[in-house]
Design an enzyme around this catalytic site. Structure first.
Site, PDB file in Angstrom:
ATOM      1  N   LYS A   1      20.286  67.393 123.008  1.00  0.00           N
ATOM      2  CA  LYS A   1      21.156  67.420 124.179  1.00  0.00           C
ATOM      3  C   LYS A   1      21.078  66.163 125.043  1.00  0.00           C
ATOM      4  O   LYS A   1      20.020  65.603 125.240  1.00  0.00           O
ATOM      5  CB  LYS A   1      20.819  68.633 125.036  1.00  0.00           C
ATOM      6  CG  LYS A   1      21.050  69.967 124.353  1.00  0.00           C
ATOM      7  CD  LYS A   1      22.454  70.116 123.772  1.00  0.00           C
ATOM      8  CE  LYS A   1      23.506  70.077 124.827  1.00  0.00           C
ATOM      9  NZ  LYS A   1      23.605  71.284 125.594  1.00  0.00           N
TER      10      LYS A   1
ATOM     11  N   SER B   1      17.438  68.457 127.406  1.00  0.00           N
ATOM     12  CA  SER B   1      17.083  69.879 127.408  1.00  0.00           C
ATOM     13  C   SER B   1      15.598  70.016 127.092  1.00  0.00           C
ATOM     14  O   SER B   1      15.049  69.242 126.297  1.00  0.00           O
ATOM     15  CB  SER B   1      17.904  70.608 126.353  1.00  0.00           C
ATOM     16  OG  SER B   1      17.253  71.783 125.929  1.00  0.00           O
TER      17      SER B   1
ATOM     18  N   HIS C   1      48.353  70.246 130.484  1.00  0.00           N
ATOM     19  CA  HIS C   1      47.896  71.518 129.900  1.00  0.00           C
ATOM     20  C   HIS C   1      46.682  71.303 128.998  1.00  0.00           C
ATOM     21  O   HIS C   1      46.511  72.013 128.010  1.00  0.00           O
ATOM     22  CB  HIS C   1      49.001  72.197 129.087  1.00  0.00           C
ATOM     23  CG  HIS C   1      50.283  72.386 129.820  1.00  0.00           C
ATOM     24  ND1 HIS C   1      50.536  73.503 130.585  1.00  0.00           N
ATOM     25  CD2 HIS C   1      51.374  71.577 129.954  1.00  0.00           C
ATOM     26  CE1 HIS C   1      51.742  73.392 131.117  1.00  0.00           C
ATOM     27  NE2 HIS C   1      52.269  72.227 130.759  1.00  0.00           N
TER      28      HIS C   1
ATOM     29  N   ASN D   1      28.375  73.130 177.187  1.00  0.00           N
ATOM     30  CA  ASN D   1      29.585  73.365 176.391  1.00  0.00           C
ATOM     31  C   ASN D   1      30.366  72.081 176.152  1.00  0.00           C
ATOM     32  O   ASN D   1      30.804  71.809 175.040  1.00  0.00           O
ATOM     33  CB  ASN D   1      30.479  74.403 177.078  1.00  0.00           C
ATOM     34  CG  ASN D   1      29.837  75.776 177.119  1.00  0.00           C
ATOM     35  OD1 ASN D   1      28.705  75.950 176.654  1.00  0.00           O
ATOM     36  ND2 ASN D   1      30.537  76.757 177.681  1.00  0.00           N
TER      37      ASN D   1
ATOM     38  N   GLU E   1      28.349  68.036 136.526  1.00  0.00           N
ATOM     39  CA  GLU E   1      28.430  69.492 136.704  1.00  0.00           C
ATOM     40  C   GLU E   1      28.065  69.868 138.137  1.00  0.00           C
ATOM     41  O   GLU E   1      28.664  70.756 138.732  1.00  0.00           O
ATOM     42  CB  GLU E   1      27.497  70.196 135.720  1.00  0.00           C
ATOM     43  CG  GLU E   1      27.840  69.881 134.263  1.00  0.00           C
ATOM     44  CD  GLU E   1      26.777  70.381 133.294  1.00  0.00           C
ATOM     45  OE1 GLU E   1      26.652  71.602 133.145  1.00  0.00           O
ATOM     46  OE2 GLU E   1      26.074  69.536 132.686  1.00  0.00           O
TER      47      GLU E   1
END
Lengths: 459, 459, 459, 459
Positions: free
Chosen positions: C279, C273, C153, C109, C286
């Site tokens: 593309k 792509s 915004h 532990n 991402e």
């Protein structure tokens, strides 16, 4: 209070406040259900001879009086009573001392489950209808059909149509309605009779209350019933999370599409800046995104609460009420706002076309044409890639490029007509007439439940 | 409204309601800070000659009037005004038309940051003091020092003392105070002057407002400042999550220890069952567990909101206010209840001893003794294991086993005295005199900030 | 296995696999620390006379051999041993039977706590340096200084500069480094000696191991120490969540800025792509967004695990290791990729200017000018709003509007020079020379810890 | 790579590694599905005349070869290829250059959706069967029927039976199976043909591939289809979260029941301590609790990922694969372990009875009896409360109290026989014969899908 015989001291006020939490506010949503549930319970006790007819009728009369009061806004919950169950029972007992017996063969554990199930049934039905109204709004918007951009990786992919775009969300929301209806099945089980955790030794008739309250069936095992507090809530809030996630996506898209001028959000949905006179912000779209995070938080709240307890009743589960109501309120309002604004959006078609041209969105169509001319797919894919490199170097889009140039670069022989047709942005095949099921299910259940209520409380 | 020149239509009511959300309630906590912040801002505008002395003084007078009103509960926020900033500015402008100029060189973006920072400072200080009071409560409880059980894997591990147990939480809470103080450092930066996102071209003096408002320093980059909305909130709520996690642990422990009768929770902290006369439930402990889940949900709410936006100001961040206030309220109340009940707990020493005996909690001590007698550790570990198997087969605990038996089973030669000493449950070395720092830091900051407030608003 | 004396049957294989989970993989990161920790422990046992000098030296020699093996990749963990601690102890015991005593006065532990603390120290230091390298990357990028857009915004707010933008993230990351250093303080406490949960009756010297292992101090209370498993992990992963949240924000911004052509991401960071030849996707941006969600999931994993257990050691906490390592790996890689690409970004200045013009980004500056001319702020705000309405109706931006027109619409008298200066997009005041602290702290700690390691294991 | 025509530089290695993440490991689960899906796609292209028969047959042959290889473990994914789709297509193209055309009218976007849907179908079916096996395990355990304790608020509530307890989880798991089947409906939609985001201009036949691949129907709108990546994953992982939540509850209960000795967990499911010879820990139960937290983290991971992107394909969604597989693996293993251990549990009936007596668990039954004797419920509730106070003061339980004493304290007249019957702990009415549906649905679907596979790939 409904207990106390065993205790030597009363709980302290601060503690009671901590314990009851937001109950006063939250439980006000449950008053009607608590009364209707009690009516069904007492009718059953009467039918089974557990209560004498006269005794039962006095309680039922009292419950009806309180129901009327509640409808007129004259029945208010107060902090000194622990919860809605205590408040209703106390009110009955003030009218008739027989109230002391209405809790026979019942516990607040199965009672609160009953109230929540009835509440959830109504809210699921309501949400099904509101989602349908959003689908209608999308359908209305789709009537302004026009060229529209499709993105992947946030880059222009291919030209689509506005109606195709709208249809994609209608179809997506159909699944959400499906999830809510699936949840309804599991909610629509009668928990009354489960008692504290192990049912009761009284000779109760659970089928009878099931019928009176319009449930599809009895939730049989009492321990399972009590332990299931929060389970349906979790499933419900998960279903709402998915709806909000989609609203967040539309919001994200509208924020960007309007920023680029492709879509115009009406002025009266926007707000300004206290400092910068040039700003026109679509706050509500940003708030929908932020409130999606809130619903996710509500979902976690429920799931974590459930994980942290053994089976049987534990007070932790009181928290699931708070999280559920927060999620329902927020989602309902967000869908309504969205359904309201969608048909009022305007599309700036020329800007859309510009965006699509600049993204060379017709490339796939050209590559497909080359394949039809006999060039292997992987090779045509490469050739169109080279054509784009050429166009970019010249600062042109396809619409500004002649078939002669294109043929030369790709070493192919497309006719002028073929070139024009392929590089056009119109996609007739994607114009979509939207279809979706208005929720007959919701409509029918709603009517059925209204009747159930009237039967219980009298016309 | 503070904007509108560019718009052709006004936002609709339902929308405004959706947009303002719980602002009316939440912002009521911010009124004082908004006024004090405005006082500092206007004083600075005056000093810099951006506002004329007379003009500035009229605004300052108006602000002081509103402050008094607010202190007397006469300044209420209403739904028709967007937020606290609009409400205060409008109130000033009603008193003097110079109010129209108080927003020079400021945006609501840096203003709300300022309000939130001032609010967070006060709440951190408050929480530091409340945590200290819980440490004091643990210290008081530790005075009832007695044998106490330590568990690992929810099984009896070794005997400890109550004071050792209490000390473990005191030490643990010290780290929580550390985290709150670390958070305070980052909160205590002046955001005023960041404007909407890019500062201002006015010749403002940010050091001056920093001094007036008692911040440690200026948060320099304006874009960073605006983007940091929610960051300190996240850190604050994370710190609270850790505190609540520990309260959840204590609650879990007390639920079980009291269920087993080792610890007794006073009657007036318990509630009963409406159906089962035998129940005495410690609801508040269960609710603390459930509300820990709520705080986790609040944390997720903030983190997810922050992830979903680009830098600069986005309305999504309004949601962080809601989540923060919820977390602060819930945590504060939970600690207070816990600090209240802890010193009132009673320990049933004989039951504790029984539990420790039945768990063979002295095993490690015996194994250590064998090692001291020259048996390798891994072997003594095994021997004691075998002794336990023997005891279990006889239905005995160590305390009921003679040294003769033990020696025979383990094939060792412990004297009776050694055996008695080792199998005793008293652990003198674990009796602990608790020490912890009462938060001087909190005390000093509190006094400092009070003076700051008095200086700004006048005696 | 390190236990078993008390048991009648051995655990089954499937179960052991379930129990050890990903330990084989995860623990391979801990081998070094486990050995170093054991060296310190044994040295202390020797110094205290708990182990005889000869006995201790044999163990130390064995540990050094295993260390060398491990450095040469010849020490592999296998599924049949429960964990790294068992593997190391068994390897020692194969070399010398004295290994059986190396676990005196220690438990797995406190041992796993020690390994994790040493591991976390190294990783925090590493992350501090990697974050610094990202700040350097931002500094490099800022050298390409140019006009840059600031949004609120997601709408154009005001013109800023690239260096101002870069500086905002540098400043922001400074706070993240601050959080990591604060976390380091709490990590850098010696848990060794806490035993299983209640310390040990052996006369150990915790100060000595603290010194040997380079900790700042002893974590005193044993129960608190054991219970704190996961607490530092949570704080660490929270700090990483904040870093990733910021990387997610930059990613979001770069995705959009590059989509609009304002920023150019180098080809060799993009992918294409399989279907659409047009593309060019910045997948890594991402994925950074998506992996931020993963880290949030890791954080929840840890927090929920901690909430669900009482104090003392519980196996649930093993899961915190998995979540922590996942978070560290993911974050480290993401920062490195980002630090690599940032200096290679290109800004398309003309597109930036177009964006700023179309967003009427100079509006605030114009309003401020009007105020300086004596028009109250709220009124000038309105006037500029009206000017924008005029420009929009004419399809013009400020740069295409003459001072005469502007004056007429707003009914003011700005000189041509004033108008030109105000509507220019250059913001000299925002050009920023970035400063930040390269992490001396990390550098120093790193050197210190390296020395500690060398001292323990020999040159 | 399947793209590259448009690019000037190749992506760098480190980046590719970051981009592909755990794909090599994760995608190995998808190889079979990718091949089967490609077979169906090519067959359709052939039928529609898009590919010539000979061309198509060569591709189909190649695909079958690769399938065999894969079955024999000879088809391995490597890091240099981006993903499973690229690997399979490249392998085909090595065999026949016609492979270059197999991607006509398809994108990796709809392809990965197809693979995942097929994978999820199999895993849902598998989980349905495993949950059934856990229900069988509970049924087996219930055969050892005995008195068993029911708790609310972690305090003894009422006596129940073991079979009633087991039944409660069987019923509860029925709902989980329901959720999985509901999810299956939404998963079982054919995404193939959705292309990148907008379908394809090729004259494909989606009904034909739907039939070939055994889907229930076509998912119509292409944009919706692509955007739905992760949605079914979220629903699946939510369903798993609920299952794990229940496993966590059972685990929690077994940990406590075994700690108290009411339930005995077989030795070979337990582990010991390296330090304390007295410990026998049920690690796997604690790990199940901890891994429930992991699944919750996975759920958040997916939900947050989905929230953060607009519609259409985004690479963020790659992360949902990682989270889903983690959740499936963990849950499957946990249920299996639990199904394995449950029938082996032993109940210590005498300890159960002691627990029930000490909790005055017969109180409700006594109160009900008083009501039947004519005392109002609220009053009998109070009387029994007073009787308990009396018993506690005397240190007795009901079983040690005579009817005379009871009658005196409560001032009632129960016969000795009534008293004995009521205070007995046997609850005949709760003895339960468990019934549940073995998943015919799963069995049928499984057989159907196996046939589908054989038809596609040949015997």
């Amino acid at each position: 209070m409904l207990w106390g015989g065993r205790f030597s001291k009363k709980p302290k006020e601060a503690l009671l406040e901590f314990n009851s939490g937001e109950n006063v506010t939250l439980d006000s949503r449950l008053v009607t259900y608590d009364i209707l549930g009690s009516v069904a319970h007492v009718k059953m006790l009467k039918k089974q001879g557990i209560l004498q007819a006269k005794e039962a009728d006095e309680i039922l009369n009292a419950l009806k009086q309180i129901y009327k009061k509640s409808e007129n806004g004259e029945f208010e919950l107060t902090k000194d009573l622990e919860d809605v169950h205590t408040a209703v029972e106390n009110a009955v007992t003030k009218i008739t001392s027989n109230g002391k017996n209405m809790h026979i063969a019942r516990s607040r554990n199965d009672q609160v489950l009953l109230d929540m199930r009835m509440y959830m049934r109504d809210e699921i039905i309501n949400l099904l209808e509101i989602i349908s109204s959003m689908q209608e709004a999308l359908t209305k918007l789709s009537k302004k059909d026009s060229v529209f951009p499709a993105y992947t990786h946030t880059r222009i992919a291919q030209p689509i149509t506005l109606s195709f775009y709208c249809d994609s969300y209608v179809k997506s929301l159909d699944r959400d309605k499906g999830r809510l209806m699936d949840c309804y099945k599991r909610v629509n089980q009668n928990p009354l009779g489960a008692g504290a955790v192990a049912g009761t030794s009284w000779n109760i008739d659970r089928k009878y209350t099931t019928e009176l309250l319009g449930f599809e069936s009895v939730q049989e095992n009492a321990l399972d019933t009590i332990s299931s507090r929060g389970e349906m809530e979790a499933e419900f809030v998960f279903a709402l999370s998915m709806v909000m996630m989609k609203l967040s996506k539309i919001s994200e898209e509208l924020i960007w599409l309007s920023q680029k001028g492709l879509v115009i959000i009406p002025d009266d949905y926007c707000t300004g800046s206290s400092m910068m006179p040039n700003k026109k912000n679509a706050d509500f779209l940003e708030l929908i995104r932020g409130r999606t995070a809130r619903i996710y938080g509500n979902l976690m709240h429920i799931l974590i609460t459930l994980k942290g307890t053994p089976s049987g009743y534990n007070s932790d589960s009181q928290e699931t009420k708070y999280a559920l109501l927060s999620a329902i309120n927020t989602t309902t309002l967000a869908i309504q706002i969205m359904a309201d604004v969608l048909p009022k959006l305007e599309i700036n078609e020329s800007k859309v076309k510009e965006e699509l041209e600049q993204g060379f969105s017709q490339a796939t169509e050209i590559a497909d044409l080359l394949v039809k001319k006999g060039i292997p797919f992987r090779d045509s894919h490469k050739l169109v890639g080279e054509l784009i490199q050429y166009c970019e170097s010249k600062g042109k889009v396809f619409g500004q490029t002649s078939s002669t140039e294109a043929n030369k670069i790709m070493n192919v022989k497309l006719s002028e007509k073929e070139w024009i047709a392929t590089t056009s942005l119109l996609r007739e095949r994607l114009k979509t007439k939207i279809t979706f099921q208005k929720s007959d299910f919701a409509e029918n259940e709603k009517r059925k439940l209204e009747k159930i209520g009237q039967n219980l409380i009298g016309a």
